[in-house]
Enzyme design. Sequence first.
Site, short mmCIF file in Angstrom:
data_model
loop_
_atom_site.label_atom_id
_atom_site.label_comp_id
_atom_site.label_asym_id
_atom_site.label_seq_id
_atom_site.Cartn_x
_atom_site.Cartn_y
_atom_site.Cartn_z
N LYS A 80 -63.01 -23.31 22.29
CA LYS A 80 -62.50 -22.59 21.12
C LYS A 80 -60.98 -22.40 21.25
CE LYS A 80 -63.64 -18.27 18.63
NZ LYS A 80 -64.55 -17.09 18.69
N SER A 155 -67.07 -16.36 14.73
CA SER A 155 -65.79 -17.02 14.57
C SER A 155 -65.70 -18.34 15.35
CB SER A 155 -64.64 -16.11 15.03
OG SER A 155 -64.76 -15.79 16.40
N SER A 179 -69.80 -13.67 17.31
CA SER A 179 -69.11 -14.93 17.07
C SER A 179 -69.62 -16.14 17.83
CB SER A 179 -67.61 -14.76 17.34
OG SER A 179 -67.02 -13.93 16.37
#
Length: 442
Positions: A80, A155, A179
């Site tokens: 990420k 996310s 997330s």
Amino acid sequence: MNDWLTMTAAELGRGIGKGEIDPVTLCDTYLSAIDAHPARDRIYTIVTHDRARAEAKAAKERADAKLRLGPLDGVPVSWKDLFDTAGLATSAGSRLLENRVPEHDAPVLATATRAGLVCLGTTHMSEFAFSGLGLNPMTATPPNINDPEAVPGGSSSGAAASVAHGLAACGIGSDTGGSVRIPSAWNDLTGLKTTSGRIPLDGVVPLCEKFDTVGPLSRSVEDCALVLAALEGTRPADLRGATLKGARFAALQTVVMDDVREGPAKAYADAVQRLKEAGATVEPIESPEIAEAMPMSGVLFTAEAYGIWHDTIEAAPDRMFKPILERFRGGRDVTAPTYVAAWRRLEQLRRDWHARVAGYDAVILPSAPNLPPNAERLMTDDEFYVTENILTLRNTRVANLMGLASMSLPTGTPSCGLMLCGKPFGEEHLLRVASAVEKALA
């Protein structure tokens, strides 16, 4: 070799160990798939071709010499875009940080590299990780594996998309309010939220440091166990012999079953029935602690997030997606006494929760009460965006508020996950239980 793109990380690792899979060829297969994918630039922010090939070459040399560093040595994964990656822009999905280039890898990335994981690159995410939807018009919105018109969940949106679309064997994400687990559920993956404080956050762009955690999005519970060990530099949980016979689950009813949409409700009911058929006892429970803690989110999360980022945000607020900006600014007027009092009360509610669920192997609930909403409508209907984002994050937030280890597993119904909440720092037991649940749901 195309089969490699759908194999679990554990299967790829075993293939490398047996000499059946060449790490260099495996890496090149993934890089070729990434470069050829029409949504490549919506999933990856940066593809680290040179780094990946160098790490794969080193993994091959170790495999040839029978000196592998661990079960995932040579397996390609994505990261990420909030993990510091030396020499690469690490922007946490925000234009405000687009020129942020760290000099060193985050310690968790360095640890995983020492375990032999091959870094394919960094993946798109919700802006500053402050949304469960995965919608990010400021950089990119990755595709949902089940509905090209829907958002992927956030996310860790690109992390999920990279695995679901066969562009990484595993994605490393973060979870502050859901997330890791929301995009895992909406893309039919298995996601592990670790306990706050278990994996160091040095070199990880923060949202709310008291709630931020690191965890994998993967194709199996075994993958989650192996990746967790690689992220920590430890031995993986032993999943052998895991069974649901005699297992006890608490089926949480308070708040989390309100307004659950038809698809997730049916998938959850079917999953619970399969757990019972596999030998587990499932007992419904109410939790006044959860009912009281939920409204505290607006104080605890937004105040800390705005406290960390207010200078950066207010220097150029027009460079942010308006709903994210407004969510940050929700913490602007929270007073110090209100914030401190909320934390003190939450700590007592956590103690009450732990006493209530102490006799259970895990607490279960639907991972998300809704299905992935339409991306275009979210962009054009402000009220819809707010209500869907709040609903999306509601169930996963239970584990963050209570400070728990938690997992989302696919139920077999597209974009519908079953969530398990365990004990703080109880990841090993939770993974064993989840391994048995995975078999029951298969």
